[in-house]
Design an enzyme around this catalytic site. Structure first.
Site, PDB file in Angstrom:
ATOM      1  N   LYS A 112       3.483  10.147   0.852  1.00  0.00           N
ATOM      2  CA  LYS A 112       3.356   8.706   1.118  1.00  0.00           C
ATOM      3  C   LYS A 112       1.878   8.353   1.103  1.00  0.00           C
ATOM      4  O   LYS A 112       1.043   9.099   1.626  1.00  0.00           O
ATOM      5  CB  LYS A 112       3.988   8.364   2.468  1.00  0.00           C
ATOM      6  CG  LYS A 112       3.822   6.888   2.864  1.00  0.00           C
ATOM      7  CD  LYS A 112       4.773   6.473   3.967  1.00  0.00           C
ATOM      8  CE  LYS A 112       4.387   6.850   5.374  1.00  0.00           C
ATOM      9  NZ  LYS A 112       3.102   6.283   5.849  1.00  0.00           N
ATOM     10  N   GLU A 181       5.545  -1.982   6.880  1.00  0.00           N
ATOM     11  CA  GLU A 181       5.218  -1.931   8.313  1.00  0.00           C
ATOM     12  C   GLU A 181       4.739  -3.304   8.784  1.00  0.00           C
ATOM     13  O   GLU A 181       3.809  -3.891   8.192  1.00  0.00           O
ATOM     14  CB  GLU A 181       4.131  -0.874   8.570  1.00  0.00           C
ATOM     15  CG  GLU A 181       3.723  -0.804  10.042  1.00  0.00           C
ATOM     16  CD  GLU A 181       2.940   0.436  10.416  1.00  0.00           C
ATOM     17  OE1 GLU A 181       2.771   1.338   9.576  1.00  0.00           O
ATOM     18  OE2 GLU A 181       2.486   0.496  11.585  1.00  0.00           O
TER      19      GLU A 181
HETATM   20  O1  KIV Z   1       2.070   7.829  10.143  1.00  0.00           O
HETATM   21  C1  KIV Z   1       3.161   7.340  10.466  1.00  0.00           C
HETATM   22  O2  KIV Z   1       3.834   7.782  11.392  1.00  0.00           O
HETATM   23  C2  KIV Z   1       3.623   6.184   9.714  1.00  0.00           C
HETATM   24  C3  KIV Z   1       4.740   5.378  10.316  1.00  0.00           C
HETATM   25  C4  KIV Z   1       4.235   4.533  11.401  1.00  0.00           C
HETATM   26  C5  KIV Z   1       5.460   4.587   9.294  1.00  0.00           C
HETATM   27  O3  KIV Z   1       3.124   5.896   8.665  1.00  0.00           O
END
Ligand code: KIV
Length: 264
Positions: A112, A181
């Site tokens: 991600k 988010e």
């Molecule tokens: O780093 C994380 O836990 C996240 C979530 C808040 C979506 O990106």
């Protein structure tokens, strides 16, 4: 639980079935979360705040992310493991490829990264090389200094339209999943309807294809003020496995999040 893949999640979206995601950073919680039926484990760079006690995610390194991803892999019982590329680890396409390789070799099934359409070339390069990518839009914590704080994004019409355009561009570039988010619930629904890939939400209302929370928040053990979008599942004398199962079940039947957890 049988092994969850991106294909499983895409099919769930097509069938209108919701799936859940939780962060985990170690083998023990990875096992509990996956055994509770949560489809996606996020090894989030939130570990910089939750585990390390920093006031942002910026200090987290690729080596730390790879270490925690390897721990999560060892406990996992069939969930899809998504690992965050930390701050500045994808500033160039070359860096993104090297650092994604490190996370995938540690056990991630996809990476991600945070950002908008400017990441299209990076996402194409990763996707072309067999690395699935989730693009994180809206409140992107790695940009907290530019955003001026942890604030809801996309409230103005121009910003909302730009986010919809970004989401479409990122899907076209090869993103296999999106994460929104802290965006208004109406905007999150518009984005979820505009793309074919699954969309995970946090503080984005009930109409996204999936929900994610930070594990320590939903277990009620994060010190300090609880964000509006968090629900504490350690109530009614529940054990941790019962709380995790309650979360998975409430996401699946769309009873979480309620209107009180979203933004206008
Ligand atoms: O780093 C994380 O836990 C996240 C979530 C808040 C979506 O990106």
């Amino acid at each position: 639980m049988k092994n969850i893949t991106l294909h499983t999640l895409a099919q769930m979206k097509q069938e209108g079935k919701k799936f859940s995601c939780l962060t985990a950073y170690d083998a023990c919680f990875s096992q509990l979360v996956s055994e509770a039926g949560v489809e996606v484990i996020l090894v989030g760079d939130s570990l910089g705040m939750v585990l390390q006690g920093n006031d942002s995610t910026l200090p987290v390194s690729v080596e730390e992310m790879a270490y925690h991803t390897a721990c999560v892999k060892r406990g996992n019982q069939g969930a899809l493991i998504m690992a965050d590329l930390p701050f500045m680890s994808y500033a160039t396409v070359e860096q993104a490829m090297d650092n994604s390789a490190a996370l995938m070799q540690a056990g991630a099934h996809l990476v991600k990264l945070e950002g908008a359409a400017w990441l299209s070339d990076t996402i194409s390069a990763l996707s072309d090389r067999g690395i699935p990518v989730c693009a994180h839009l809206g409140l992107t914590p790695q940009s907290v200094n530019k955003l001026g704080g942890y604030k809801v994004q996309g409230r103005e019409n121009d910003a909302a339209q730009a986010m919809i355009d970004d989401a479409i561009a990122l899907e076209q570039a090869g993103a296999g999943m999106l994460l929104l988010e802290c965006v208004p619930s109406v905007l999150a629904k518009a984005i979820t309807d505009a793309v074919t890939v699954p969309v995970i939400g946090i503080g984005a209302g009930v109409d996204t294809d999936a929900q994610v929370l930070v594990l320590h928040d939903m277990l009620g053990i994060t010190p300090g003020r609880r964000p509006k979008f968090v629900k504490n599942y350690m109530t009614d004398g529940r054990t941790i496995p019962e709380a995790l199962a309650a979360y998975a079940s409430e996401v699946s039947d769309a009873s979480f999040p309620g209107p009180e957890h979203g933004f206008e």
